[in-house]
Design a protein around this motif. Sequence first.
Motif, PDB file in Angstrom:
ATOM      1  N   ILE A  71      13.736   6.413 -16.975  1.00  0.00           N
ATOM      2  CA  ILE A  71      13.800   6.886 -15.599  1.00  0.00           C
ATOM      3  C   ILE A  71      12.454   7.521 -15.277  1.00  0.00           C
ATOM      4  O   ILE A  71      12.165   8.644 -15.669  1.00  0.00           O
ATOM      5  CB  ILE A  71      14.950   7.896 -15.411  1.00  0.00           C
ATOM      6  N   ASP A  72      11.615   6.774 -14.577  1.00  0.00           N
ATOM      7  CA  ASP A  72      10.251   7.222 -14.305  1.00  0.00           C
ATOM      8  C   ASP A  72      10.141   7.658 -12.849  1.00  0.00           C
ATOM      9  O   ASP A  72      10.122   6.834 -11.932  1.00  0.00           O
ATOM     10  CB  ASP A  72       9.254   6.094 -14.598  1.00  0.00           C
ATOM     11  N   LEU A  73      10.064   8.969 -12.653  1.00  0.00           N
ATOM     12  CA  LEU A  73       9.991   9.560 -11.319  1.00  0.00           C
ATOM     13  C   LEU A  73       8.688  10.329 -11.124  1.00  0.00           C
ATOM     14  O   LEU A  73       8.626  11.261 -10.327  1.00  0.00           O
ATOM     15  CB  LEU A  73      11.198  10.481 -11.092  1.00  0.00           C
ATOM     16  N   ARG A  74       7.643   9.906 -11.826  1.00  0.00           N
ATOM     17  CA  ARG A  74       6.354  10.589 -11.680  1.00  0.00           C
ATOM     18  C   ARG A  74       5.757  10.370 -10.297  1.00  0.00           C
ATOM     19  O   ARG A  74       5.132  11.264  -9.738  1.00  0.00           O
ATOM     20  CB  ARG A  74       5.378  10.102 -12.752  1.00  0.00           C
ATOM     21  N   SER A  75       5.938   9.172  -9.737  1.00  0.00           N
ATOM     22  CA  SER A  75       5.356   8.872  -8.435  1.00  0.00           C
ATOM     23  C   SER A  75       5.971   7.601  -7.876  1.00  0.00           C
ATOM     24  O   SER A  75       6.489   6.762  -8.623  1.00  0.00           O
ATOM     25  CB  SER A  75       3.837   8.690  -8.549  1.00  0.00           C
ATOM     26  N   ASP A  76       5.885   7.452  -6.540  1.00  0.00           N
ATOM     27  CA  ASP A  76       6.309   6.196  -5.915  1.00  0.00           C
ATOM     28  C   ASP A  76       5.199   5.152  -5.940  1.00  0.00           C
ATOM     29  O   ASP A  76       5.365   4.058  -5.388  1.00  0.00           O
ATOM     30  CB  ASP A  76       6.803   6.428  -4.488  1.00  0.00           C
ATOM     31  N   THR A  77       4.092   5.461  -6.590  1.00  0.00           N
ATOM     32  CA  THR A  77       3.032   4.461  -6.778  1.00  0.00           C
ATOM     33  C   THR A  77       3.298   3.562  -7.980  1.00  0.00           C
ATOM     34  O   THR A  77       2.524   2.638  -8.245  1.00  0.00           O
ATOM     35  CB  THR A  77       1.674   5.142  -6.986  1.00  0.00           C
ATOM     36  N   LEU A  78       4.364   3.816  -8.702  1.00  0.00           N
ATOM     37  CA  LEU A  78       4.638   3.100  -9.952  1.00  0.00           C
ATOM     38  C   LEU A  78       5.370   1.782  -9.744  1.00  0.00           C
ATOM     39  O   LEU A  78       5.576   1.026 -10.694  1.00  0.00           O
ATOM     40  CB  LEU A  78       5.485   3.987 -10.874  1.00  0.00           C
ATOM     41  N   THR A  79       5.754   1.479  -8.530  1.00  0.00           N
ATOM     42  CA  THR A  79       6.607   0.314  -8.275  1.00  0.00           C
ATOM     43  C   THR A  79       5.877  -1.001  -8.521  1.00  0.00           C
ATOM     44  O   THR A  79       4.658  -1.100  -8.398  1.00  0.00           O
ATOM     45  CB  THR A  79       7.121   0.331  -6.826  1.00  0.00           C
ATOM     46  N   LYS A  80       6.658  -2.010  -8.837  1.00  0.00           N
ATOM     47  CA  LYS A  80       6.153  -3.374  -8.991  1.00  0.00           C
ATOM     48  C   LYS A  80       6.541  -4.185  -7.741  1.00  0.00           C
ATOM     49  O   LYS A  80       7.562  -3.922  -7.120  1.00  0.00           O
ATOM     50  CB  LYS A  80       6.758  -4.041 -10.233  1.00  0.00           C
ATOM     51  N   PRO A  81       5.751  -5.182  -7.379  1.00  0.00           N
ATOM     52  CA  PRO A  81       6.112  -6.009  -6.220  1.00  0.00           C
ATOM     53  C   PRO A  81       7.463  -6.687  -6.413  1.00  0.00           C
ATOM     54  O   PRO A  81       7.802  -7.140  -7.510  1.00  0.00           O
ATOM     55  CB  PRO A  81       4.984  -7.041  -6.166  1.00  0.00           C
ATOM     56  N   THR A  82       8.234  -6.745  -5.350  1.00  0.00           N
ATOM     57  CA  THR A  82       9.508  -7.459  -5.392  1.00  0.00           C
ATOM     58  C   THR A  82       9.246  -8.967  -5.404  1.00  0.00           C
ATOM     59  O   THR A  82       8.126  -9.425  -5.147  1.00  0.00           O
ATOM     60  CB  THR A  82      10.360  -7.114  -4.157  1.00  0.00           C
ATOM     61  N   ARG A  83      10.307  -9.734  -5.670  1.00  0.00           N
ATOM     62  CA  ARG A  83      10.155 -11.192  -5.682  1.00  0.00           C
ATOM     63  C   ARG A  83       9.668 -11.692  -4.312  1.00  0.00           C
ATOM     64  O   ARG A  83       8.765 -12.523  -4.224  1.00  0.00           O
ATOM     65  CB  ARG A  83      11.481 -11.861  -6.054  1.00  0.00           C
ATOM     66  N   GLY A  84      10.267 -11.167  -3.244  1.00  0.00           N
ATOM     67  CA  GLY A  84       9.857 -11.595  -1.917  1.00  0.00           C
ATOM     68  C   GLY A  84       8.406 -11.263  -1.627  1.00  0.00           C
ATOM     69  O   GLY A  84       7.683 -12.056  -1.005  1.00  0.00           O
ATOM     70  N   MET A  85       7.968 -10.110  -2.083  1.00  0.00           N
ATOM     71  CA  MET A  85       6.576  -9.709  -1.891  1.00  0.00           C
ATOM     72  C   MET A  85       5.639 -10.618  -2.680  1.00  0.00           C
ATOM     73  O   MET A  85       4.589 -11.047  -2.168  1.00  0.00           O
ATOM     74  CB  MET A  85       6.385  -8.245  -2.315  1.00  0.00           C
ATOM     75  N   LEU A  86       6.006 -10.932  -3.910  1.00  0.00           N
ATOM     76  CA  LEU A  86       5.181 -11.826  -4.731  1.00  0.00           C
ATOM     77  C   LEU A  86       5.073 -13.208  -4.088  1.00  0.00           C
ATOM     78  O   LEU A  86       4.004 -13.828  -4.105  1.00  0.00           O
ATOM     79  CB  LEU A  86       5.762 -11.929  -6.137  1.00  0.00           C
ATOM     80  N   GLU A  87       6.170 -13.691  -3.531  1.00  0.00           N
ATOM     81  CA  GLU A  87       6.145 -15.000  -2.869  1.00  0.00           C
ATOM     82  C   GLU A  87       5.231 -14.974  -1.648  1.00  0.00           C
ATOM     83  O   GLU A  87       4.495 -15.928  -1.390  1.00  0.00           O
ATOM     84  CB  GLU A  87       7.562 -15.400  -2.478  1.00  0.00           C
ATOM     85  N   ALA A  88       5.255 -13.861  -0.919  1.00  0.00           N
ATOM     86  CA  ALA A  88       4.372 -13.730   0.244  1.00  0.00           C
ATOM     87  C   ALA A  88       2.908 -13.691  -0.186  1.00  0.00           C
ATOM     88  O   ALA A  88       2.035 -14.291   0.465  1.00  0.00           O
ATOM     89  CB  ALA A  88       4.729 -12.463   1.017  1.00  0.00           C
ATOM     90  N   MET A  89       2.636 -13.008  -1.297  1.00  0.00           N
ATOM     91  CA  MET A  89       1.270 -12.937  -1.811  1.00  0.00           C
ATOM     92  C   MET A  89       0.793 -14.313  -2.264  1.00  0.00           C
ATOM     93  O   MET A  89      -0.345 -14.717  -1.995  1.00  0.00           O
ATOM     94  CB  MET A  89       1.204 -11.930  -2.970  1.00  0.00           C
ATOM     95  N   TRP A  90       1.679 -15.029  -2.944  1.00  0.00           N
ATOM     96  CA  TRP A  90       1.325 -16.363  -3.461  1.00  0.00           C
ATOM     97  C   TRP A  90       0.991 -17.323  -2.316  1.00  0.00           C
ATOM     98  O   TRP A  90       0.100 -18.169  -2.440  1.00  0.00           O
ATOM     99  CB  TRP A  90       2.493 -16.908  -4.280  1.00  0.00           C
ATOM    100  N   ALA A  91       1.688 -17.158  -1.196  1.00  0.00           N
ATOM    101  CA  ALA A  91       1.526 -18.092  -0.077  1.00  0.00           C
ATOM    102  C   ALA A  91       0.442 -17.671   0.916  1.00  0.00           C
ATOM    103  O   ALA A  91       0.211 -18.361   1.909  1.00  0.00           O
ATOM    104  CB  ALA A  91       2.863 -18.225   0.668  1.00  0.00           C
ATOM    105  N   ALA A  92      -0.233 -16.564   0.655  1.00  0.00           N
ATOM    106  CA  ALA A  92      -1.175 -16.008   1.633  1.00  0.00           C
ATOM    107  C   ALA A  92      -2.356 -16.946   1.888  1.00  0.00           C
ATOM    108  O   ALA A  92      -2.905 -17.562   0.971  1.00  0.00           O
ATOM    109  CB  ALA A  92      -1.696 -14.660   1.141  1.00  0.00           C
ATOM    110  N   GLU A  93      -2.755 -17.007   3.153  1.00  0.00           N
ATOM    111  CA  GLU A  93      -3.984 -17.697   3.527  1.00  0.00           C
ATOM    112  C   GLU A  93      -5.114 -16.674   3.442  1.00  0.00           C
ATOM    113  O   GLU A  93      -5.014 -15.586   4.005  1.00  0.00           O
ATOM    114  CB  GLU A  93      -3.864 -18.237   4.948  1.00  0.00           C
ATOM    115  N   VAL A  94      -6.191 -17.019   2.748  1.00  0.00           N
ATOM    116  CA  VAL A  94      -7.233 -16.027   2.503  1.00  0.00           C
ATOM    117  C   VAL A  94      -8.620 -16.556   2.884  1.00  0.00           C
ATOM    118  O   VAL A  94      -8.827 -17.753   3.065  1.00  0.00           O
ATOM    119  CB  VAL A  94      -7.249 -15.578   1.019  1.00  0.00           C
ATOM    120  N   GLY A  95      -9.545 -15.622   2.994  1.00  0.00           N
ATOM    121  CA  GLY A  95     -10.952 -15.913   3.234  1.00  0.00           C
ATOM    122  C   GLY A  95     -11.768 -14.758   2.696  1.00  0.00           C
ATOM    123  O   GLY A  95     -11.250 -13.939   1.935  1.00  0.00           O
ATOM    124  N   ASP A  96     -13.006 -14.639   3.099  1.00  0.00           N
ATOM    125  CA  ASP A  96     -13.873 -13.570   2.627  1.00  0.00           C
ATOM    126  C   ASP A  96     -13.831 -12.420   3.634  1.00  0.00           C
ATOM    127  O   ASP A  96     -14.374 -12.518   4.734  1.00  0.00           O
ATOM    128  CB  ASP A  96     -15.307 -14.078   2.474  1.00  0.00           C
TER     129      ASP A  96
END
Length: 339
Positions: free
Chosen positions: A3-28
């Motif tokens: 049970i890690d409650l040190r911070s809310d910065t510890l979270t991992k991306p959810t599946r939906g978030m990872l899918e959105a990242m994978w599908a992102a259109e990018v540039g410089d």
Amino acid sequence: MTIDLRSDTLTKPTRGMLEAMWAAEVGDDVFGEDPTVNALEAKLASLFGMEAGLFCPSGTMTNQIAIKLHAGPHQEVICHKHSHIYLYEAGGIMANAHASVKLLDGPYGKITVSDIAAAISPDDVHACETSLVSLENTMNKGGGSIYTLDEVRPISSLCREKGIALHLDGARLFNALVVTGEKPLDWGGQFDTISICLSKGLGCPIGSVLLGSKQAIKRARKIRKSFGGGMRQAGYLAAAANYALDHHVDRLSEDHARAKAIGQFLEKHPLVSEVFPVMTNIVIARLQGISPEAMLEKLREQQIFAVKFGPDQIRFVTHLDFGDAQLEEFGRRMAGLVV
């Protein structure tokens, strides 16, 4: 179960978030050519009724860019003595803006319009010019305490009257808005710049956005470059933020409910003398009969992780990866923790 409650910065991306990242259109993005970053900046600027935004790696960077925009040598920043910009950004106000700081006090990390009015430096050759006031919402060291619009509006009016810039460290601003029901659009009109952190309650892996006028953000982009904050195909990260804004805001109320439950567990514990009012997802407990170091060691033995937050205080923060099963287990383990 850990049970890690040190911070809310510890979270991992959810599946939906990872899918959105994978599908992102990018540039410089340094060339201004990352469409996903551009969309995120425009989305948040529109949400808060501000002209432009700038995506940065961290809230510390967005805060420090804002301070450098508004303050410099022979000028000062007014903030609470427990502000993140003062305590937790490695002396950045001095190192980056070369500005002075005037520290105020107030319950649960908040300052009032009367506090600020009394602290503004006089127009005197001996005085450091007050050029910036900075607020923090929610207030980390105040146990996630909240500023409301009714408290902010008179501060904003005072700053405009005196020609002083007003910045908001909105590290957990969406946590506050979920509680108050206030609209981002109303908040944007009160400040010259706002920093929105995306890697705390919203659950993104990295990133913050600085909001302001087009002129301010144009200058901020150059400061970001000088800080080494220019990123290239940053759209993969911005996609996580766009997903979080669409899917992770309303659920913040779940974190708040679990934080209140933790506060109730702690209030009954013999090693705790006080729990700060729990308004959002941060719980600060004042200890009795045990040091923070000893208490944290006892918690670690139970596979519970928190942080020291003062000479007699520890902090717990609920988040996206802390659910009801872990909350129930937290209560069971705390009940069995004795001197």
